[in-house]
Structure formats: C-alpha cells, structure tokens
Design a protein around this motif. Structure first.
Motif: not given
Length: 50
Positions: A2-11, A16-20, A31-33, A37-38
């Motif tokens: 399947g497709d994967s998505a790259w996510w980041s937390c601006p805070e 993280a790499e997650l399943s799209a 998971p940290d704060c 995530m976007v």
C-alpha cells in the motif's frame, strides 16, 4: 503493497512513517507530546520480488 505517508509534529519535531490507508481522514496524535502530527508526503510502496 500500500501507500505510505511521512508525518511530522510541528510542536516537538517528531516524525513517523505510517500507512496512508490507515491514517487518511484521521487526526494522528504525536506519541511524544500528544500534539497533532501533519502529513508531509505520500508515496506508493512497490514490490521487487522476483
């Protein structure tokens, strides 16, 4: 595959790499704060099995 998505937390800067398919249309909690995530980009997984 399947497709994967790259996510980041601006805070806090976590990433993280997650399943799209599993995250589309949902808010992904960091998971940290516990900020939101976007999604940065999405790509298609390809299989190279012979």
């Amino acid at each position: 595959m399947g497709d994967s998505a790259w996510w980041s937390c601006p805070e806090c800067g976590s990433y993280a790499e997650l399943s799209a398919e599993e995250t589309v249309g949902f808010t992904v909690e960091c998971p940290d704060c516990r900020g939101s995530m976007v999604s940065q980009w999405v790509w298609e997984e390809t299989s190279t099995a012979a």
